[in-house]
Design a protein around this motif. Structure first.
Motif, mmCIF file in Angstrom:
data_model
loop_
_atom_site.group_PDB
_atom_site.id
_atom_site.type_symbol
_atom_site.label_atom_id
_atom_site.label_comp_id
_atom_site.label_asym_id
_atom_site.label_seq_id
_atom_site.Cartn_x
_atom_site.Cartn_y
_atom_site.Cartn_z
ATOM 1 N N ASP A 155 -4.170 7.964 9.842
ATOM 2 C CA ASP A 155 -5.455 8.640 9.274
ATOM 3 C C ASP A 155 -5.984 7.945 8.302
ATOM 4 O O ASP A 155 -5.739 7.738 7.050
ATOM 5 N N SER A 156 -7.324 7.307 8.499
ATOM 6 C CA SER A 156 -8.095 6.550 7.912
ATOM 7 C C SER A 156 -8.764 6.965 6.671
ATOM 8 O O SER A 156 -9.111 6.441 5.813
ATOM 9 N N SER A 157 -8.465 8.342 6.655
ATOM 10 C CA SER A 157 -9.182 9.214 5.330
ATOM 11 C C SER A 157 -8.155 9.332 4.356
ATOM 12 O O SER A 157 -8.444 9.945 3.379
ATOM 13 N N LEU A 158 -6.829 8.819 4.541
ATOM 14 C CA LEU A 158 -5.642 9.122 3.657
ATOM 15 C C LEU A 158 -5.895 8.501 2.462
ATOM 16 O O LEU A 158 -6.344 7.125 2.297
ATOM 17 N N LYS A 159 -5.867 9.060 1.262
ATOM 18 C CA LYS A 159 -6.125 8.536 -0.241
ATOM 19 C C LYS A 159 -4.794 7.544 -0.143
ATOM 20 O O LYS A 159 -3.574 7.482 0.032
ATOM 21 N N ASN A 160 -4.976 6.347 -0.855
ATOM 22 C CA ASN A 160 -4.054 5.345 -0.838
ATOM 23 C C ASN A 160 -4.205 4.233 -2.119
ATOM 24 O O ASN A 160 -5.363 4.386 -2.632
ATOM 25 N N ILE A 161 -3.079 3.724 -2.547
ATOM 26 C CA ILE A 161 -3.095 2.856 -3.777
ATOM 27 C C ILE A 161 -2.641 1.516 -3.262
ATOM 28 O O ILE A 161 -1.388 1.415 -2.584
ATOM 29 N N ARG A 162 -3.223 0.274 -3.338
ATOM 30 C CA ARG A 162 -3.064 -1.050 -3.089
ATOM 31 C C ARG A 162 -2.527 -1.676 -4.348
ATOM 32 O O ARG A 162 -2.975 -1.750 -5.377
ATOM 33 N N LEU A 212 5.045 2.746 -12.518
ATOM 34 C CA LEU A 212 4.514 1.788 -11.671
ATOM 35 C C LEU A 212 4.884 1.575 -10.549
ATOM 36 O O LEU A 212 4.958 0.570 -9.813
ATOM 37 N N GLN A 213 5.929 2.520 -9.894
ATOM 38 C CA GLN A 213 6.492 2.137 -8.600
ATOM 39 C C GLN A 213 5.970 2.773 -7.410
ATOM 40 O O GLN A 213 5.441 3.981 -7.853
ATOM 41 N N GLY A 214 5.325 2.478 -6.537
ATOM 42 C CA GLY A 214 4.907 2.883 -5.245
ATOM 43 C C GLY A 214 5.649 4.129 -4.591
ATOM 44 O O GLY A 214 6.790 3.851 -4.631
ATOM 45 N N ILE A 215 5.057 5.099 -4.397
ATOM 46 C CA ILE A 215 5.687 6.214 -3.420
ATOM 47 C C ILE A 215 4.799 6.427 -2.112
ATOM 48 O O ILE A 215 3.900 6.643 -1.986
ATOM 49 N N CYS A 216 5.957 6.500 -1.089
ATOM 50 C CA CYS A 216 5.680 6.403 0.415
ATOM 51 C C CYS A 216 4.681 5.272 0.786
ATOM 52 O O CYS A 216 3.371 5.482 0.828
ATOM 53 N N ILE A 240 0.897 -1.266 0.149
ATOM 54 C CA ILE A 240 0.030 -0.071 -0.014
ATOM 55 C C ILE A 240 0.840 1.194 0.003
ATOM 56 O O ILE A 240 1.960 1.387 0.668
ATOM 57 N N TYR A 241 0.454 2.124 -0.829
ATOM 58 C CA TYR A 241 1.414 3.431 -0.964
ATOM 59 C C TYR A 241 0.340 4.735 -0.876
ATOM 60 O O TYR A 241 -0.872 4.503 -1.210
ATOM 61 N N ALA A 242 0.981 5.564 -0.793
ATOM 62 C CA ALA A 242 0.143 7.168 -0.480
ATOM 63 C C ALA A 242 0.163 7.703 -2.162
ATOM 64 O O ALA A 242 -0.855 8.293 -2.384
ATOM 65 N N ASP A 243 1.070 7.097 -3.051
ATOM 66 C CA ASP A 243 1.061 7.640 -4.253
ATOM 67 C C ASP A 243 1.844 6.622 -5.259
ATOM 68 O O ASP A 243 2.213 5.701 -4.895
ATOM 69 N N LEU A 244 1.579 6.832 -6.320
ATOM 70 C CA LEU A 244 2.031 5.945 -7.412
ATOM 71 C C LEU A 244 2.584 6.751 -8.817
ATOM 72 O O LEU A 244 2.096 7.612 -9.308
ATOM 73 N N ASP A 245 3.754 6.284 -9.104
ATOM 74 C CA ASP A 245 4.632 6.768 -10.244
ATOM 75 C C ASP A 245 3.985 6.221 -11.572
ATOM 76 O O ASP A 245 4.098 4.990 -11.661
ATOM 77 N N LEU A 246 3.138 6.714 -12.296
ATOM 78 C CA LEU A 246 2.338 6.048 -13.662
ATOM 79 C C LEU A 246 3.371 5.531 -14.708
ATOM 80 O O LEU A 246 3.117 4.619 -15.284
ATOM 81 N N TYR A 247 4.490 6.205 -14.515
ATOM 82 C CA TYR A 247 5.387 5.919 -15.769
ATOM 83 C C TYR A 247 6.109 4.644 -15.547
ATOM 84 O O TYR A 247 6.391 3.851 -16.300
#
Length: 248
Positions: free
Chosen positions: A55-62, A43-47, A34-41
């Motif tokens: 913080d359960s409202s934090l946007k995230n990417i699995r 596809l490496q996760g960021i943070c 799970i990451y806070a962000d993603l490099d689309l180019y």
């Protein structure tokens, strides 16, 4: 003969055990991350994030991975506990480009009967090719396409195009009818719409500095809300794309 059979049996059992251990190791080696962000180019996760975060409202990417440790599926979530605010995409990639194929967002249901039986389906696709991002959405009888590319320095431009789509022919699976219909796109300008969104990178976020359209001008309230959404996206191309294009 018995000795040979016994040895073969031992080898077979050993082979099965090895495969089971290998599969188990592979499964343990490639858990979802799970990451806070993603490099689309890339596809490496960021943070990286823990689940659940403070913080359960934090946007995230699995991200889910295959046995070669490549991303095969991505789940975009606006928060950890609002599952209706998620979009899931399968990943296809080669040396030239990457495609994110989003799963159907909405299908016909009982609630649609209240709205003249409307059928709403979203077929969204993102194509990343070099420094340009292409987005395609099919919604009801409209195909909406957008292109994101850097114009100069830190300025991003988003261009939008719309074309009619013959959904009744698509349901019938008539390929020739669909092809003939789409060939008329170049001559059909009734649905043409080109919108150019210009973003400039600030210290902590992108700022929408202009929005021009070949169609009816956008309302001021739309522009102001879009500006706020862009600020929340920060410097993330991924969240910028999702906040302005993807239907949640």
């Amino acid at each position: 003969m018995r000795k040979f059979s016994f040895e073969c049996g031992c080898r077979l059992v050993g082979c099965i055990a090895f495969l089971l251990i290998s599969w188990e190791s592979a499964a343990q080696k490639n858990p979802d991350k799970i990451y806070a962000d993603l490099d689309l180019y890339t596809l490496q996760g960021i943070c990286p994030l823990e689940e659940p975060p403070a913080d359960s409202s934090l946007k995230n990417i699995r991200c889910s991975f295959n046995s070669r440790e490549q991303v095969k599926e991505i789940l975009f979530r606006k928060s950890f506990y609002r599952w209706q605010d998620t979009r899931q995409a399968n990943v296809y990639r080669n040396k030239e480009a990457t495609i994110l194929a989003f799963k159907v967002h909405k299908e016909a249901g009982f609630e649609k009967v209240m709205f003249i039986g409307a059928v709403e389906r979203y077929y969204d696709t993102i194509l990343i090719l070099h420094d340009t991002i292409y987005f395609k959405e099919v919604m009801n009888n409209t195909v909406d396409a957008k292109i994101i590319y850097p114009e100069k320095n830190d300025t991003l431009v988003i261009k939008s195009f719309q074309k009619p789509f013959n959904s009744s022919a698509a349901k019938g699976g008539d390929f020739h009818t669909l092809l003939a219909f789409h060939m008329l796109w170049e001559n059909n300008t009734n649905w043409d719409l080109t919108e150019t969104y210009t973003y400039v990178s600030r210290q902590t976020h992108y700022e929408l500095v202009s929005l021009t359209t070949s169609g009816k001008p956008r309302e001021e309230s739309y522009y102001l809300k879009l500006q706020e959404d862009i600020k929340k996206a920060g410097h993330s191309i991924t969240w910028l794309l999702l906040s302005t294009m993807i239907e949640w």
